[in-house]
Motif scaffolding. Structure first.
Motif, PDB file in Angstrom:
ATOM      1  N   ASP A 136       0.857  -1.192   0.000  1.00 42.20           N
ATOM      2  CA  ASP A 136       0.000   0.000   0.000  1.00 42.20           C
ATOM      3  C   ASP A 136       0.885   1.231   0.000  1.00 42.20           C
ATOM      4  O   ASP A 136       2.116   1.142  -0.067  1.00 42.20           O
ATOM      5  N   GLY A 137       0.269   2.382   0.061  1.00 34.57           N
ATOM      6  CA  GLY A 137       1.020   3.625   0.072  1.00 34.57           C
ATOM      7  C   GLY A 137       0.785   4.426  -1.189  1.00 34.57           C
ATOM      8  O   GLY A 137       0.330   3.904  -2.213  1.00 34.57           O
ATOM      9  N   SER A 138       1.071   5.705  -1.107  1.00 35.63           N
ATOM     10  CA  SER A 138       0.940   6.566  -2.271  1.00 35.63           C
ATOM     11  C   SER A 138       2.110   7.555  -2.281  1.00 35.63           C
ATOM     12  O   SER A 138       2.157   8.478  -1.468  1.00 35.63           O
ATOM     13  N   PRO A 139       3.127   7.336  -3.125  1.00 35.84           N
ATOM     14  CA  PRO A 139       3.122   6.243  -4.112  1.00 35.84           C
ATOM     15  C   PRO A 139       3.629   4.938  -3.515  1.00 35.84           C
ATOM     16  O   PRO A 139       4.217   4.920  -2.426  1.00 35.84           O
ATOM     17  N   ARG A 140       3.400   3.855  -4.216  1.00 33.65           N
ATOM     18  CA  ARG A 140       4.039   2.591  -3.877  1.00 33.65           C
ATOM     19  C   ARG A 140       5.462   2.605  -4.427  1.00 33.65           C
ATOM     20  O   ARG A 140       5.756   3.320  -5.384  1.00 33.65           O
ATOM     21  N   TYR A 141       6.320   1.775  -3.848  1.00 35.15           N
ATOM     22  CA  TYR A 141       7.700   1.712  -4.303  1.00 35.15           C
ATOM     23  C   TYR A 141       8.094   0.272  -4.640  1.00 35.15           C
ATOM     24  O   TYR A 141       7.640  -0.667  -3.972  1.00 35.15           O
ATOM     25  N   VAL A 142       8.925   0.144  -5.670  1.00 35.80           N
ATOM     26  CA  VAL A 142       9.596  -1.128  -5.930  1.00 35.80           C
ATOM     27  C   VAL A 142      10.771  -1.205  -4.961  1.00 35.80           C
ATOM     28  O   VAL A 142      11.621  -0.318  -4.944  1.00 35.80           O
ATOM     29  N   ARG A 143      10.817  -2.262  -4.145  1.00 35.74           N
ATOM     30  CA  ARG A 143      11.871  -2.390  -3.136  1.00 35.74           C
ATOM     31  C   ARG A 143      13.028  -3.264  -3.603  1.00 35.74           C
ATOM     32  O   ARG A 143      14.136  -3.160  -3.068  1.00 35.74           O
TER      33      ARG A 143
END
Length: 366
Positions: free
Chosen positions: A83-90
């Motif tokens: 989730d989150g805004s924005p999402r991140y590629v980890r």
């Protein structure tokens, strides 16, 4: 090419290539509460990722290193925030294969075009004269990537004489040992089913110059108009770049397709093994050379030159081989100081030999 691990057909990501191998690689990221997904498009530091939750937009800021070969690209399997805004590629999972070319910049950096590819489809338009040297260049990159190359001669409906078409196919086959060569007309529906059957499951990347008919072929394989198509110029068969990003598209018969923008420049990038595979017959002839380090230029006892002299090896193939070997060695030398010295010394030896030959010739004339 790695298709050995069977996918779970019930998994939401199975149509995109998810299998037991990827699940095992992702386990460490699952423990961190991250979500698996596959990158279907990259655009200016962000990417579209297909996940269990559908397609999400994610930022790549956390996995954008200085090395251009390690940036997130279309075809990567990644771990993204839930989730989150924005999402991140980890993180992204270790790549099974990677299609890489050198850039056109003076720094000659590598550029990754697609990741985790099983088949590399080289599209060549029959609307223009075939450039066999370009075919060999594409194939060298494809073999080096670890993918299985496939050559597709597009717009076959423009060649109405069957004998002429068969001759063109034969010319390409001679330049593509071990590679399937198909003809197709996406507009007429010819050859599309055969290509789809050949690709089977897995990931395929579609490569070729602008105007080669890649987007039309992609639409035919997908079964709907998902890619924009524009007319090519009659004078040279070239078109504008209707595809501006690399897009990963699911195929109705299984597997996925990555369509790419038209490539004006196709520079090699550390593709020595790929070059050797494209020119397998030259590598075989070379086993009979007197010297192990024979450059196949003017050396005595060169079996490759002998094969060219007696007609067993087309001179065009030998010249193309020399060109790609020189280019690849130069690219590798850019990052290898010892090899750079070898290249310089080799150049000096050739210059000295040329001057000596010139002096001998002039002495004979005098």
């Amino acid at each position: 090419m790695n298709l050995s691990t069977s996918p779970d057909p019930s998994h939401p990501l199975a149509p995109y290539g998810w299998d037991e191998g990827w699940a095992a690689e992702f386990a460490v990221h699952a423990e961190r509460g991250l979500l698996p997904g596959r990158v279907v498009r990259v655009d200016r530091g962000q990417c579209d990722v297909v996940t269990d939750d559908g397609t999400v937009r994610a930022d790549t800021a956390f996995v954008t290193p200085h090395d251009p070969l390690r940036v997130v690209c279309t075809g990567d399997w990644v771990a993204v925030d839930t989730d989150g805004s924005p999402r991140y590629v980890r993180a992204y999972l270790p790549r099974r294969t990677a299609f890489v070319r050198s850039t056109s910049s003076k720094r000659s950096e590598g550029q990754i075009l697609a990741a985790n590819v099983d088949h590399a489809i080289v599209a060549l338009s029959l609307a223009v004269e075939l450039d066999l040297g370009r075919v060999e260049r594409f194939l060298a990159l494809a073999w080096e990537s670890g993918a299985q190359p496939v050559v597709v001669l597009t717009k076959a409906d423009l060649v109405t004489d069957p004998a002429t078409l068969a001759h063109l196919v034969q010319d390409v086959r001679k330049s593509a040992p071990g590679v399937p060569v198909l003809t197709a007309s996406a507009l007429a529906g010819h050859g599309v089913g055969e290509l789809a059957a050949l690709l089977g499951r897995g990931t395929s990347v579609l490569l070729g110059a602008s105007g080669a008919g890649k987007s039309t072929l992609a639409n035919a394989l997908v079964g709907e108009d998902v890619m924009d198509v524009r007319a090519t110029r009659d004078m040279d068969g070239k078109g504008r770049h209707t595809t501006t990003t690399r897009n990963l598209l699911p195929l109705p018969g299984g597997g996925v397709l990555i369509d790419t923008p038209g490539l004006r420049g196709v520079g090699l990038w550390d593709a020595g093994r790929g070059v050797g595979q494209v020119f397998a017959e030259i590598e075989e002839f070379a086993r009979g050379c007197r010297f192990q380090d024979c450059a196949h230029e003017r050396e005595p006892g060169c079996a490759v030159l002998a094969a060219a002299d007696n007609g067993d090896l087309p001179v065009r193939r030998l010249e193309s081989y020399r060109k790609l070997v020189r280019e690849n060695r130069w690219i590798v030398a850019k990052s290898d100081a010892r090899l750079r010295g070898d290249v310089r010394q080799d150049g000096k030896r050739k210059q000295a030999a040329g001057r000596a030959a010139g002096r001998a010739k002039r002495a004979g004339e005098w």
